[in-house]
Design a protein around this motif. Structure first.
Motif, mmCIF file in Angstrom:
data_model
loop_
_atom_site.group_PDB
_atom_site.id
_atom_site.type_symbol
_atom_site.label_atom_id
_atom_site.label_comp_id
_atom_site.label_asym_id
_atom_site.label_seq_id
_atom_site.Cartn_x
_atom_site.Cartn_y
_atom_site.Cartn_z
ATOM 1 N N VAL A 65 0.838 -1.204 0.000
ATOM 2 C CA VAL A 65 0.000 0.000 0.000
ATOM 3 C C VAL A 65 0.872 1.252 0.000
ATOM 4 C CG1 VAL A 65 -1.771 1.290 1.256
ATOM 5 C CG2 VAL A 65 -1.807 -1.233 1.267
ATOM 6 N N THR A 66 0.637 2.120 -0.972
ATOM 7 C CA THR A 66 1.299 3.422 -1.015
ATOM 8 C C THR A 66 0.347 4.471 -0.451
ATOM 9 O OG1 THR A 66 2.567 2.779 -2.985
ATOM 10 C CG2 THR A 66 2.427 5.139 -2.481
ATOM 11 N N GLN A 67 0.791 5.133 0.601
ATOM 12 C CA GLN A 67 -0.058 6.107 1.287
ATOM 13 C C GLN A 67 -0.401 7.291 0.374
ATOM 14 O OE1 GLN A 67 -1.482 6.642 4.312
ATOM 15 N NE2 GLN A 67 -0.750 4.915 5.565
ATOM 16 N N PRO A 68 -1.555 7.937 0.605
ATOM 17 C CA PRO A 68 -1.985 9.043 -0.260
ATOM 18 C C PRO A 68 -0.959 10.164 -0.421
ATOM 19 C CG PRO A 68 -3.825 8.323 1.080
ATOM 20 C CD PRO A 68 -2.617 7.557 1.569
ATOM 21 N N TYR A 69 -0.223 10.498 0.636
ATOM 22 C CA TYR A 69 0.740 11.609 0.497
ATOM 23 C C TYR A 69 1.831 11.282 -0.505
ATOM 24 C CZ TYR A 69 4.326 9.408 3.495
ATOM 25 O OH TYR A 69 5.291 8.575 4.020
ATOM 26 N N ARG A 70 2.214 9.992 -0.596
ATOM 27 C CA ARG A 70 3.219 9.590 -1.571
ATOM 28 C C ARG A 70 2.622 9.513 -2.976
ATOM 29 N NH1 ARG A 70 7.517 10.239 -2.035
ATOM 30 N NH2 ARG A 70 8.579 8.271 -2.360
ATOM 31 N N VAL A 71 1.368 9.069 -3.069
ATOM 32 C CA VAL A 71 0.692 9.064 -4.368
ATOM 33 C C VAL A 71 0.616 10.479 -4.924
ATOM 34 C CG1 VAL A 71 -1.491 8.575 -5.559
ATOM 35 C CG2 VAL A 71 -0.645 6.984 -3.828
ATOM 36 N N GLY A 82 2.778 12.703 -4.525
ATOM 37 C CA GLY A 82 4.108 13.191 -4.858
ATOM 38 C C GLY A 82 4.849 13.871 -3.733
ATOM 39 N N ARG A 83 4.323 13.802 -2.506
ATOM 40 C CA ARG A 83 4.996 14.430 -1.375
ATOM 41 C C ARG A 83 5.894 13.428 -0.661
ATOM 42 N NH1 ARG A 83 -0.346 16.059 -0.814
ATOM 43 N NH2 ARG A 83 -0.670 14.696 0.987
#
Length: 205
Positions: A61-67, A69-70
């Motif tokens: 799972v890639t967390q929303p902040y990384r999705v 671009g942060r």
């Protein structure tokens, strides 16, 4: 079989990379990434390969902040909220799964621990659990590991974030020569995880 898509959460879309073995599976391991990293970290990829080969599904799972671009991590509450929302959708997608194991590396391991009871997890896999900030042992996060669930911690003996201690439900495996990134021998780390799952009867092979 491999699939990548996004799941909406209250904190924005999360990305999920799903790998399942050929044939049936009754256990799924859900893994989160480190604070500034991603799900392509060597230890997470190695665990995926070893566990899928043993007959267990894996979702990274890639967390929303990384999705979005942060690199700077979202607050803990936001991480937990997004993770919990993803697990709810995954349960709907995989209704025949009997057992959900949660985990991740570093920050992802902390999220998994904090939410494990709420999401109905059977156990926890914590890679490079950051016991305390470097040089600040007085700021221990040991309480996060005390969930009452079977928990595997895999840490390097040179990790500046510290080495958790074993407890009644917590097994700690030390990886000699490894630092926080666990890059020295990812395959060896993956074998530890696979064998721990196997010892509990959570793999078909």
């Amino acid at each position: 079989m491999r699939q990548t898509d996004e799941i909406p959460t209250p904190r924005g879309p999360a990305r999920v990379d799903t790998d399942v073995p050929d044939g049936g599976y009754t256990t799924v391991l859900v893994l989160g990434h480190g604070a500034g990293g991603d799900v392509a970290a060597p230890d997470l990829v190695a665990v995926r390969d070893a566990v899928v080969a043993a007959g267990v599904g894996v979702v990274r799972v890639t967390q929303p902040y990384r999705v979005a671009g942060r690199r700077a991590p979202a607050p803990a509450g936001h991480l937990d909220e997004a993770w919990t929302a993803v697990l709810a959708v995954l349960r709907e997608r995989h209704p025949d799964v009997a057992r959900w194991v949660v985990g991740g590396r570093s920050s992802g391991a902390r999220v998994a621990c904090r939410t494990a009871t709420a999401v109905g997890a059977a156990g926890i896999v914590a890679l490079a659990f950051p016991l305390h900030p470097p040089g600040r042992p007085e700021r221990s996060r040991a309480d996060e590991l005390r969930t009452g669930l079977p928990t595997l911690v895999v840490n390097g003996d040179r990790d500046p974030f510290g080495m958790p201690q074993p407890g009644p439900d917590v097994e700690v495996v030390t990886r000699p020569g490894e630092r926080h990134d666990l890059r020295g021998d990812p395959a060896g780390t993956a074998e530890v995880v696979r064998d721990w799952l196997r010892a509990r009867g959570w793999t078909p092979s």
